[in-house]
Design a protein around this motif. Structure first.
Motif: not given
Length: 173
Positions: A6, A92-93, A142, A164-165, A168-169, A171-172
């Protein structure tokens, strides 16, 4: 191209700790730290100086054109005192750093800001100018507002963003 990492924007009134927090976060994550003020200077993304406020007059279009290739693959921590110049698709944030006025006053005084520049930034923080810009420029989910008064606040903010990262990773992926 889908990003595998992100992009994060740290924004806030000058003196709220954006650069210190961004540098620490980028180091912990192995991301690129993009200090927009430095990019403006080094790539001449300005139309001259405003001597009254001792700052550059931003050339938004040139800045966006310069930064686009830097952020397109992800993995960037961007720090700048305003946020409404950047395309929504870049981030993304968005983290808006806030500081109590007594803390902010001391930080801006230590930087040698003129009374006029310091007062304008103090008013901006009190009136929540950057928070409102962020909320108007990016999706509500966001944008997050956090306190940045102490080293402990900074450390906590960095740890939250590292978590959070990771999420995010996951989930993506």
């Amino acid at each position: 191209m889908e990003r595998t990492r992100p992009n994060i924007l740290l924004t806030g009134t000058p003196g709220t700790g954006k650069t210190s927090t961004s540098e620490e976060l980028a180091e912990k994550l192995g991301f690129k730290h993009l200090n927009v003020s430095e990019i403006v200077k080094s790539h001449n993304c300005h139309e001259g100086r405003d001597e009254e406020f001792d700052t550059y007059i931003l050339d938004d279009d040139k800045l966006i054109d310069t930064m686009e290739p830097m952020v397109e693959s992800g993995g960037c921590v961007v720090d700048f005192h305003t946020c409404d110049v950047f395309p929504e698709r870049w981030f993304d944030l968005v983290l808006v750093l806030r500081a109590n006025t007594d803390v902010l006053f001391d930080r801006l005084t230590e930087r040698g800001y003129s009374d006029k520049k310091r007062n304008e930034n103090m008013e901006s923080e009190i009136m929540q100018v950057v928070v409102e810009e962020a909320r108007e420029s990016y999706a509500e989910e966001i944008v997050h507002e956090v306190q940045s008064n102490t080293v402990e606040d900074m450390d906590s903010n960095v740890e939250r963003m590292v978590s959070w990262v990771a999420a995010w990773q996951a989930n993506n992926a």
